[in-house]
Design a protein around this motif. Structure first.
Motif, PDB file in Angstrom:
ATOM      1  N   SER A 211       0.819  -1.368  -0.063  1.00  0.00           N
ATOM      2  CA  SER A 211       0.220   0.018   0.040  1.00  0.00           C
ATOM      3  C   SER A 211       0.938   1.360   0.002  1.00  0.00           C
ATOM      4  O   SER A 211       1.800   1.423   0.961  1.00  0.00           O
ATOM      5  N   GLU A 212       0.753   2.133  -0.861  1.00  0.00           N
ATOM      6  CA  GLU A 212       1.546   3.430  -0.955  1.00  0.00           C
ATOM      7  C   GLU A 212       1.093   4.201   0.072  1.00  0.00           C
ATOM      8  O   GLU A 212       2.170   4.878   0.669  1.00  0.00           O
ATOM      9  N   VAL A 213       0.184   4.376   0.433  1.00  0.00           N
ATOM     10  CA  VAL A 213      -0.307   5.237   1.486  1.00  0.00           C
ATOM     11  C   VAL A 213       0.083   4.685   2.900  1.00  0.00           C
ATOM     12  O   VAL A 213       0.817   5.508   3.544  1.00  0.00           O
ATOM     13  N   LEU A 214       0.219   3.447   2.973  1.00  0.00           N
ATOM     14  CA  LEU A 214       0.773   2.871   4.389  1.00  0.00           C
ATOM     15  C   LEU A 214       2.206   2.997   4.189  1.00  0.00           C
ATOM     16  O   LEU A 214       2.898   3.373   5.503  1.00  0.00           O
ATOM     17  N   ASN A 215       2.658   2.792   3.327  1.00  0.00           N
ATOM     18  CA  ASN A 215       4.287   2.827   3.236  1.00  0.00           C
ATOM     19  C   ASN A 215       4.767   4.189   3.357  1.00  0.00           C
ATOM     20  O   ASN A 215       5.647   4.527   4.073  1.00  0.00           O
ATOM     21  N   ASN A 216       4.024   5.300   2.894  1.00  0.00           N
ATOM     22  CA  ASN A 216       4.340   6.719   3.045  1.00  0.00           C
ATOM     23  C   ASN A 216       4.221   7.267   4.466  1.00  0.00           C
ATOM     24  O   ASN A 216       4.907   7.863   4.991  1.00  0.00           O
ATOM     25  N   ILE A 217       3.234   6.542   5.208  1.00  0.00           N
ATOM     26  CA  ILE A 217       2.904   6.895   6.697  1.00  0.00           C
ATOM     27  C   ILE A 217       3.971   6.390   7.529  1.00  0.00           C
ATOM     28  O   ILE A 217       4.750   6.938   7.994  1.00  0.00           O
ATOM     29  N   ALA A 218       4.387   5.001   7.294  1.00  0.00           N
ATOM     30  CA  ALA A 218       5.514   4.244   7.908  1.00  0.00           C
ATOM     31  C   ALA A 218       6.536   4.805   7.599  1.00  0.00           C
ATOM     32  O   ALA A 218       7.579   4.639   8.487  1.00  0.00           O
ATOM     33  N   GLY A 219       6.966   5.352   6.416  1.00  0.00           N
ATOM     34  CA  GLY A 219       8.230   6.024   6.106  1.00  0.00           C
ATOM     35  C   GLY A 219       8.546   7.170   7.163  1.00  0.00           C
ATOM     36  O   GLY A 219       9.917   7.501   6.903  1.00  0.00           O
ATOM     37  N   LEU A 220       7.715   7.793   7.683  1.00  0.00           N
ATOM     38  CA  LEU A 220       7.949   8.908   8.500  1.00  0.00           C
ATOM     39  C   LEU A 220       7.846   8.522  10.094  1.00  0.00           C
ATOM     40  O   LEU A 220       8.573   9.363  10.652  1.00  0.00           O
ATOM     41  N   LEU A 221       8.069   7.093  10.230  1.00  0.00           N
ATOM     42  CA  LEU A 221       8.081   6.828  11.662  1.00  0.00           C
ATOM     43  C   LEU A 221       9.363   5.746  11.502  1.00  0.00           C
ATOM     44  O   LEU A 221       9.970   5.629  10.609  1.00  0.00           O
ATOM     45  N   PRO A 222       9.916   5.433  12.678  1.00  0.00           N
ATOM     46  CA  PRO A 222      11.242   5.091  12.697  1.00  0.00           C
ATOM     47  C   PRO A 222      11.521   3.767  12.297  1.00  0.00           C
ATOM     48  O   PRO A 222      12.705   3.298  11.952  1.00  0.00           O
ATOM     49  N   VAL A 223      10.534   2.718  12.461  1.00  0.00           N
ATOM     50  CA  VAL A 223      11.305   1.364  12.188  1.00  0.00           C
ATOM     51  C   VAL A 223      10.996   1.081  10.760  1.00  0.00           C
ATOM     52  O   VAL A 223      12.049   0.360  10.238  1.00  0.00           O
ATOM     53  N   LYS A 224      10.211   1.427   9.677  1.00  0.00           N
ATOM     54  CA  LYS A 224      10.392   1.523   8.177  1.00  0.00           C
ATOM     55  C   LYS A 224      11.512   1.873   7.744  1.00  0.00           C
ATOM     56  O   LYS A 224      12.426   1.165   6.781  1.00  0.00           O
ATOM     57  N   PRO A 225      12.256   3.132   8.030  1.00  0.00           N
ATOM     58  CA  PRO A 225      13.352   3.611   7.542  1.00  0.00           C
ATOM     59  C   PRO A 225      14.643   2.758   7.986  1.00  0.00           C
ATOM     60  O   PRO A 225      15.402   2.578   7.209  1.00  0.00           O
ATOM     61  N   PHE A 226      14.591   2.022   9.089  1.00  0.00           N
ATOM     62  CA  PHE A 226      15.510   1.286   9.591  1.00  0.00           C
ATOM     63  C   PHE A 226      15.353  -0.031   8.861  1.00  0.00           C
ATOM     64  O   PHE A 226      16.406  -0.622   8.349  1.00  0.00           O
ATOM     65  N   ASN A 227      14.300  -0.535   8.639  1.00  0.00           N
ATOM     66  CA  ASN A 227      14.259  -1.736   7.675  1.00  0.00           C
ATOM     67  C   ASN A 227      14.887  -1.565   6.447  1.00  0.00           C
ATOM     68  O   ASN A 227      15.498  -2.151   5.937  1.00  0.00           O
ATOM     69  N   ASP A 228      14.481  -0.449   5.779  1.00  0.00           N
ATOM     70  CA  ASP A 228      14.728   0.032   4.567  1.00  0.00           C
ATOM     71  C   ASP A 228      16.561   0.116   4.484  1.00  0.00           C
ATOM     72  O   ASP A 228      17.110  -0.250   3.373  1.00  0.00           O
ATOM     73  N   ALA A 229      17.043   0.930   5.310  1.00  0.00           N
ATOM     74  CA  ALA A 229      18.375   1.061   5.381  1.00  0.00           C
ATOM     75  C   ALA A 229      19.155  -0.183   5.452  1.00  0.00           C
ATOM     76  O   ALA A 229      20.312  -0.253   5.426  1.00  0.00           O
ATOM     77  N   MET A 230      18.733  -1.260   6.197  1.00  0.00           N
ATOM     78  CA  MET A 230      19.398  -2.483   6.460  1.00  0.00           C
ATOM     79  C   MET A 230      19.135  -3.444   5.165  1.00  0.00           C
ATOM     80  O   MET A 230      19.951  -3.956   4.825  1.00  0.00           O
ATOM     81  N   LEU A 231      17.788  -3.279   4.485  1.00  0.00           N
ATOM     82  CA  LEU A 231      17.445  -3.851   3.432  1.00  0.00           C
ATOM     83  C   LEU A 231      18.465  -3.643   2.188  1.00  0.00           C
ATOM     84  O   LEU A 231      18.746  -4.714   1.438  1.00  0.00           O
ATOM     85  N   ALA A 232      18.548  -2.340   2.082  1.00  0.00           N
ATOM     86  CA  ALA A 232      19.452  -2.097   0.847  1.00  0.00           C
ATOM     87  C   ALA A 232      20.756  -2.713   0.678  1.00  0.00           C
ATOM     88  O   ALA A 232      21.080  -3.289  -0.366  1.00  0.00           O
ATOM     89  N   PRO A 233      21.648  -2.606   1.707  1.00  0.00           N
ATOM     90  CA  PRO A 233      23.177  -3.260   1.638  1.00  0.00           C
ATOM     91  C   PRO A 233      22.918  -4.567   1.924  1.00  0.00           C
ATOM     92  O   PRO A 233      23.899  -5.454   1.301  1.00  0.00           O
ATOM     93  N   PHE A 234      21.876  -5.202   2.424  1.00  0.00           N
ATOM     94  CA  PHE A 234      21.798  -6.669   2.786  1.00  0.00           C
ATOM     95  C   PHE A 234      21.548  -7.266   1.211  1.00  0.00           C
ATOM     96  O   PHE A 234      21.982  -8.339   0.851  1.00  0.00           O
ATOM     97  N   ALA A 235      20.412  -6.758   0.543  1.00  0.00           N
ATOM     98  CA  ALA A 235      19.863  -7.593  -0.436  1.00  0.00           C
ATOM     99  C   ALA A 235      19.752  -6.781  -2.064  1.00  0.00           C
ATOM    100  O   ALA A 235      19.504  -7.390  -2.961  1.00  0.00           O
ATOM    101  N   GLN A 236      19.890  -5.475  -1.899  1.00  0.00           N
ATOM    102  CA  GLN A 236      19.498  -4.696  -3.191  1.00  0.00           C
ATOM    103  C   GLN A 236      20.886  -4.187  -3.480  1.00  0.00           C
ATOM    104  O   GLN A 236      21.039  -3.415  -4.700  1.00  0.00           O
ATOM    105  N   ASN A 237      22.352  -4.559  -3.344  1.00  0.00           N
ATOM    106  CA  ASN A 237      23.472  -4.148  -3.570  1.00  0.00           C
ATOM    107  C   ASN A 237      23.381  -2.634  -3.703  1.00  0.00           C
ATOM    108  O   ASN A 237      24.018  -1.937  -4.306  1.00  0.00           O
ATOM    109  N   SER A 238      22.893  -2.026  -2.651  1.00  0.00           N
ATOM    110  CA  SER A 238      22.981  -0.530  -2.499  1.00  0.00           C
ATOM    111  C   SER A 238      23.715  -0.116  -1.337  1.00  0.00           C
ATOM    112  O   SER A 238      24.010  -1.033  -0.179  1.00  0.00           O
ATOM    113  N   GLY A 239      23.900   1.148  -1.036  1.00  0.00           N
ATOM    114  CA  GLY A 239      25.050   1.444  -0.090  1.00  0.00           C
ATOM    115  C   GLY A 239      24.289   2.387   0.864  1.00  0.00           C
ATOM    116  O   GLY A 239      23.147   1.932   1.670  1.00  0.00           O
ATOM    117  N   TYR A 240      24.642   3.433   1.357  1.00  0.00           N
ATOM    118  CA  TYR A 240      24.242   4.251   2.443  1.00  0.00           C
ATOM    119  C   TYR A 240      22.682   4.763   2.031  1.00  0.00           C
ATOM    120  O   TYR A 240      22.774   5.523   1.081  1.00  0.00           O
TER     121      TYR A 240
END
Length: 270
Positions: A211-240
């Motif tokens: 859900s884009e709406v739910l993702n936008n809301i969660a993106g302003l809270l602390p847990v989803k940004p932490f998940n995404d910042a961990m997911l990128a270098p783990f599985a998406q070959n991305s950095g910071y």
């Protein structure tokens, strides 16, 4: 020749203890927190066993699955390894810390500690370092289980370490802030879980959110940004992931401000 009486000797001892360097005091506090944790088998086992059990269950369910659109082009285990690692850090640095501080306040431990010469910043820095150590062990165990299910090692260790340290610091600040608002230790687990569970679920820790709406809301809270910042270098070959890290840091500042304004060393009168 000057003779030391018991009184002067005790005074000299107190002076020596008071004059210990801040680094020595910090090292002692970190050691105390570590010993307290490792000598409590029940707390230690559940801190480490829960994420292991969860990732092992997901591994049994999703092992051998191909990349899937449901997991944003990743396999199930590529998605869950970093998100469950993030959940383990959240539990160690936010949930457990808030409950421990509420219990220590209720039992008078914080009140007695506050009466000692130990600076407050040394005490809280010791807690932070302790939580980072526990988080590193948790993340290493989750990565190890992921390896058993053919999840490749991360590609950007620098990004992972920065995310881990910043996440631990932010969640520790939020844990102290929540502990400041808890009236008694009996209410601590309920208050902690009331905040943590909805955040974990809407942030995609246990299943992807499309859900884009739910993702936008969660993106302003602390847990989803932490998940995404961990997911990128783990599985998406991305950095910071600087935007996610900035949101995480902002929540850490909010938690620190609440802690400074509201933290109490003494239990509230009944």
């Amino acid at each position: 020749m000057t003779t030391l009486t018991p009184t002067t000797a005790a005074g000299a001892g107190r002076t020596a203890r008071t004059e210990r360097s801040p680094l020595a005091l910090l090292g002692h506090q970190i050691r105390y927190e570590q010993l307290s944790f490792w000598r409590n088998p029940q707390s230690m086992v559940f801190t480490f066993v829960l994420p292991i059990v969860i990732i092992a269950i997901f591994g049994a369910v999703f092992s051998g699955s191909a990349d899937d659109k449901f997991f944003f082009g990743l396999s199930g285990m590529q998605y869950y390894t970093p998100t469950i690692a993030a959940v383990s850090v959240l539990g160690a640095c936010y949930g457990q810390l808030a409950i421990v501080l509420a219990m220590r306040r209720q039992t008078g431990v914080l009140k007695r500690l506050h009466a000692t010469p130990l600076p407050a910043w040394v005490y809280f820095t010791g807690l932070l370092v302790h939580c980072i150590v526990v988080s590193v062990v948790d993340v290493a165990l989750v990565i190890g289980i992921g390896l058993l299910y053919d999840v490749p090692l991360p590609t950007h260790w620098g990004a992972i370490m920065l995310t881990l340290v910043l996440g631990a610091a932010s969640f520790c600040a939020l844990g102290v802030g929540v502990a400041s608002l808890i009236k008694n230790s009996e209410a601590a687990p309920a208050v902690v879980q009331f905040i943590q569970f909805p955040l974990v679920f809407i942030s995609g820790s246990y299943f992807p959110i499309h859900s884009e709406v739910l993702n936008n809301i969660a993106g302003l809270l602390p847990v989803k940004p932490f998940n995404d910042a961990m997911l990128a270098p783990f599985a998406q070959n991305s950095g910071y992931q600087w935007r996610d890290l900035a949101v995480l840091a902002a929540w850490g500042v909010v938690g620190a401000l609440i802690s400074v304004r509201s933290f109490r060393w003494d239990p509230r009168p009944e």
